[in-house]
Scaffold this motif. Structure first.
Motif, PDB file in Angstrom:
ATOM      1  N   SER A  14      29.886  59.509  63.311  1.00 22.54           N
ATOM      2  CA  SER A  14      31.211  58.930  63.445  1.00 22.54           C
ATOM      3  C   SER A  14      31.114  57.446  63.775  1.00 22.54           C
ATOM      4  CB  SER A  14      31.987  59.653  64.546  1.00 22.54           C
ATOM      5  OG  SER A  14      31.297  59.559  65.784  1.00 22.54           O
ATOM      6  N   LEU A  15      32.203  56.729  63.534  1.00 17.50           N
ATOM      7  CA  LEU A  15      32.231  55.306  63.849  1.00 17.50           C
ATOM      8  C   LEU A  15      32.176  55.125  65.367  1.00 17.50           C
ATOM      9  CD1 LEU A  15      35.003  54.120  61.363  1.00 17.50           C
ATOM     10  CD2 LEU A  15      32.564  53.673  61.201  1.00 17.50           C
ATOM     11  N   PRO A  16      31.321  54.231  65.861  1.00 17.63           N
ATOM     12  CA  PRO A  16      31.208  54.048  67.316  1.00 17.63           C
ATOM     13  C   PRO A  16      32.454  53.382  67.890  1.00 17.63           C
ATOM     14  CG  PRO A  16      29.872  52.421  66.170  1.00 17.63           C
ATOM     15  CD  PRO A  16      30.377  53.362  65.121  1.00 17.63           C
ATOM     16  N   SER A  17      32.781  53.731  69.126  1.00 20.63           N
ATOM     17  CA  SER A  17      33.971  53.154  69.771  1.00 20.63           C
ATOM     18  C   SER A  17      33.818  51.675  70.068  1.00 20.63           C
ATOM     19  CB  SER A  17      34.274  53.905  71.071  1.00 20.63           C
ATOM     20  OG  SER A  17      34.675  55.229  70.806  1.00 20.63           O
ATOM     21  N   ASN A  18      32.578  51.186  70.185  1.00 23.94           N
ATOM     22  CA  ASN A  18      32.364  49.769  70.488  1.00 23.94           C
ATOM     23  C   ASN A  18      32.239  48.913  69.236  1.00 23.94           C
ATOM     24  OD1 ASN A  18      29.919  50.689  69.613  1.00 23.94           O
ATOM     25  ND2 ASN A  18      28.748  50.037  71.408  1.00 23.94           N
ATOM     26  N   LEU A  19      32.492  49.492  68.058  1.00 20.91           N
ATOM     27  CA  LEU A  19      32.490  48.701  66.829  1.00 20.91           C
ATOM     28  C   LEU A  19      33.647  47.700  66.883  1.00 20.91           C
ATOM     29  CD1 LEU A  19      31.417  48.163  63.952  1.00 20.91           C
ATOM     30  CD2 LEU A  19      33.025  49.912  63.151  1.00 20.91           C
ATOM     31  N   ARG A  20      33.334  46.422  66.706  1.00 28.13           N
ATOM     32  CA  ARG A  20      34.336  45.382  66.902  1.00 28.13           C
ATOM     33  C   ARG A  20      34.922  44.902  65.587  1.00 28.13           C
ATOM     34  NH1 ARG A  20      31.127  41.632  71.325  1.00 28.13           N
ATOM     35  NH2 ARG A  20      31.255  43.088  73.097  1.00 28.13           N
ATOM     36  N   SER A 116      37.402  46.053  69.930  1.00 26.43           N
ATOM     37  CA  SER A 116      36.702  47.293  69.591  1.00 26.43           C
ATOM     38  C   SER A 116      37.681  48.341  69.066  1.00 26.43           C
ATOM     39  CB  SER A 116      35.958  47.832  70.820  1.00 26.43           C
ATOM     40  OG  SER A 116      36.887  48.250  71.814  1.00 26.43           O
ATOM     41  N   LEU A 117      37.134  49.350  68.392  1.00 23.99           N
ATOM     42  CA  LEU A 117      37.970  50.438  67.876  1.00 23.99           C
ATOM     43  C   LEU A 117      38.648  51.197  69.006  1.00 23.99           C
ATOM     44  CD1 LEU A 117      35.797  51.960  64.994  1.00 23.99           C
ATOM     45  CD2 LEU A 117      37.709  50.360  64.830  1.00 23.99           C
ATOM     46  N   ARG A 118      37.993  51.296  70.146  1.00 19.12           N
ATOM     47  CA  ARG A 118      38.606  51.977  71.287  1.00 19.12           C
ATOM     48  C   ARG A 118      39.797  51.192  71.819  1.00 19.12           C
ATOM     49  NH1 ARG A 118      35.628  53.527  77.029  1.00 19.12           N
ATOM     50  NH2 ARG A 118      37.405  54.626  77.965  1.00 19.12           N
ATOM     51  N   GLN A 119      39.683  49.875  71.858  1.00 19.53           N
ATOM     52  CA  GLN A 119      40.812  49.055  72.290  1.00 19.53           C
ATOM     53  C   GLN A 119      41.979  49.182  71.317  1.00 19.53           C
ATOM     54  OE1 GLN A 119      38.258  45.450  72.713  1.00 19.53           O
ATOM     55  NE2 GLN A 119      39.385  45.121  74.618  1.00 19.53           N
ATOM     56  N   LEU A 120      41.679  49.222  70.029  1.00 17.30           N
ATOM     57  CA  LEU A 120      42.731  49.374  69.027  1.00 17.30           C
ATOM     58  C   LEU A 120      43.412  50.727  69.164  1.00 17.30           C
ATOM     59  CD1 LEU A 120      44.095  48.086  66.549  1.00 17.30           C
ATOM     60  CD2 LEU A 120      42.369  49.214  65.135  1.00 17.30           C
ATOM     61  N   ALA A 121      42.644  51.778  69.435  1.00 16.89           N
ATOM     62  CA  ALA A 121      43.228  53.104  69.634  1.00 16.89           C
ATOM     63  C   ALA A 121      44.122  53.128  70.863  1.00 16.89           C
ATOM     64  CB  ALA A 121      42.119  54.143  69.759  1.00 16.89           C
ATOM     65  N   MET A 122      43.729  52.432  71.924  1.00 15.43           N
ATOM     66  CA  MET A 122      44.555  52.375  73.131  1.00 15.43           C
ATOM     67  C   MET A 122      45.861  51.642  72.863  1.00 15.43           C
ATOM     68  SD  MET A 122      41.575  51.600  75.948  1.00 15.43           S
ATOM     69  CE  MET A 122      42.699  51.671  77.338  1.00 15.43           C
ATOM     70  N   LEU A 123      45.834  50.641  71.999  1.00 21.15           N
ATOM     71  CA  LEU A 123      47.060  49.952  71.609  1.00 21.15           C
ATOM     72  C   LEU A 123      48.040  50.918  70.945  1.00 21.15           C
ATOM     73  CD1 LEU A 123      45.845  46.557  70.072  1.00 21.15           C
ATOM     74  CD2 LEU A 123      47.257  46.833  72.092  1.00 21.15           C
TER      75      LEU A 123
END
Length: 488
Positions: A14-20, A116-123
């Protein structure tokens, strides 16, 4: 010695959560702009918290020689410590201003090295908490197949029973990734809702793991590539988001950009990810879609009202004491007593409204109350009794489950035809209705109830799916009776 050429091999990870994603990507500004200024500040403070700052590190000054020239051109010079970054956002919190300065501070200053992808998901999930009606959802029922020696769904026509599986988060996500990874490459983010008893799973799909060349950063922000799954607490139902856009036309052949194919892949993978040896699950449609998650929780949720709608909602919503199944006369209320109780309350409300009108006759609220009380008094008692006995609290001010859409598909031909089978069974082809009707609005059942109050429709002859009793938003009708399809 010459450096060996790097080789890129396909992977199903899977794509890593820290991928920027580069902070200069234009679509990022649009994603951040969906949130309010305070919501953006709340997220920034969360990212800078001592427990989270390692996962969302801001850009800090490491070497004055290397960063001096860059800071001269940047409107937001890099800070030296985490505390300096926190102080900058605390200053933004104190003073007034627009949200664009907060966005610029994040993208051009403290997280200039990428989001990061995790930050985008939190948005996205923060936006869903602030705007619970931003997506359309479909309710699916989860049931066990082939368990406890019972009949399997594939080999028997027995009706399956709903159940609530025991879920271990990491195991479920592992199994889900194994089901989806051979087809698409995805990023998974699981989060608890701050407003509702629901856990959200956000799935972002980039493309096939074997696709070349590498996708553009904009593809990681494309909303048509995102599917949401909501898991209500202690409930045999799950909710999946319905795609609002078909995806990119330039790459319509790819599975990742076909929104409906993506949703189908996720729906098929969820019950398999929840299954275990000798304990398999499946999903079936409930014919209920809505933009309000609160409506889905009320109609297909853990509460009592998922099996007590329409006329029975007066008991589920605690409007009346007792139960319609209670044989004791002292615990039941007749329709006449319910109407008399409503009339007494109406008189008290009208008296209170008259007093309010005498005090401030120009108040808009008093004007609206007076109009509603006058409208109620003009409804004949017999008609009002019939409406209350059919609708219950559905479509009234007490209802917590507004449906914004009702699709009706009539299978009967305009001209009456003889039944060739002579059995009166449902026709085999349910995919080609002779007539389709769609009602849309903020509260469909409330609108139908209003038509009944005005005498336009007869409440006594109305089918149960129009009064909200069957709790469906899609109805296939044959000879006035709702027929089921795909278990709905």
């Amino acid at each position: 010695m010459a450096r060996s050429k790097s080789i890129r091999a396909p992977t199903t990870a899977s794509l890593p959560s820290n991928l920027r994603i580069p902070s200069t990507t234009p679509s990022l500004v649009k994603s951040f702009s969906k949130l309010s200024r305070q919501a953006l500040l709340d997220l920034a403070f969360y990212w800078l918290d001592d427990h989270n700052v390692q996962s969302f590190p801001p850009f800090l000054t490491k070497d004055e020689v290397d960063t001096m020239e860059e800071d001269e051109l940047s409107p937001y010079p890099a800070e030296r410590t985490i505390d300096d970054v926190r102080n900058a956002y605390q200053e933004l919190q104190v003073r007034r201003g627009g949200k664009r300065e907060v966005i610029d501070r994040i993208l051009e200053g403290d997280w200039r090295h990428g989001i990061s992808l995790r930050q985008l998901a939190m948005l996205d999930l923060r936006y869903m908490d602030d705007h619970p009606s931003s997506l359309r959802w479909s309710a699916l029922e989860l049931f066990r197949i082939g368990a406890d020696g019972g009949p399997s769904l594939e080999t028997s026509q027995a009706e399956p029973t709903a159940c609530v599986p025991r879920v271990h988060t990491s195991t479920f996500l592992n199994n889900l990734q194994q089901q989806i990874s051979p087809l698409v490459k995805a990023h998974y983010y699981l989060s608890r809702s701050n407003a509702l008893p629901v856990t959200f799973l956000r799935i972002l799909v980039s493309n096939s793991p074997y696709k070349h060349p590498r996708q553009l950063p904009e593809t990681l922000i494309d909303s048509s590539r995102v599917v949401y799954v909501a898991f209500p607490d202690s409930c045999p139902f799950i909710y999946t988001s319905i795609p609002s856009s078909p995806g990119s036309k330039a790459d319509a052949s790819a599975v990742a950009t076909d929104a409906r194919s993506l949703q189908r892949i996720v729906r098929d993978a969820i019950p398999k990810a929840l299954s275990a040896p000798q304990n398999r699950f499946s999903l079936k449609a409930t014919n209920l879609t809505a933009k309000s998650l609160q409506a889905l929780l009320a109609l297909r949720g853990p509460g009592r009202s998922n099996r007590a709608n329409g006329a029975f909602s007066i008991f589920a919503d605690a409007v009346l004491e007792g139960s319609p199944l209670d044989p004791r006369p002292s615990s039941t209320v007749s329709p006449e007593e319910y109407m008399n109780k409503g009339d007494d309350q109406g008189k008290e409300n009208r008296q209170g409204n008259d007093q309010d009108l005498n005090e401030s006759p120009s108040s808009p609220q008093n004007t609206k109350r007076a109009r509603n009380s006058n409208a109620d008094s003009q409804i004949p008692k017999k008609r009002k009794l019939a409406i209350d006995s059919r609708f219950g609290t559905a479509g009234s001010s007490l209802s917590s489950a507004p449906l914004d859409r009702l699709d009706i598909r009539l299978l009967d031909k305009p001209e009456p035809q003889d039944d060739t089978t002579g059995t009166g069974n449902t026709p085999t082809d349910l995919s080609e209705p002779s007539l389709s009707l769609t009602f849309a609005g903020s509260d469909i059942i409330s609108g139908i109830r209003k038509l009944a109050e005005l005498g336009i429709v007869d409440p006594e002859r109305m089918p149960s799916w129009m009064t909200g009793e069957e709790a469906v938003s899609v109805a296939v009708i044959h000879r006035g009776i709702r027929v089921t399809k795909n278990g709905g």
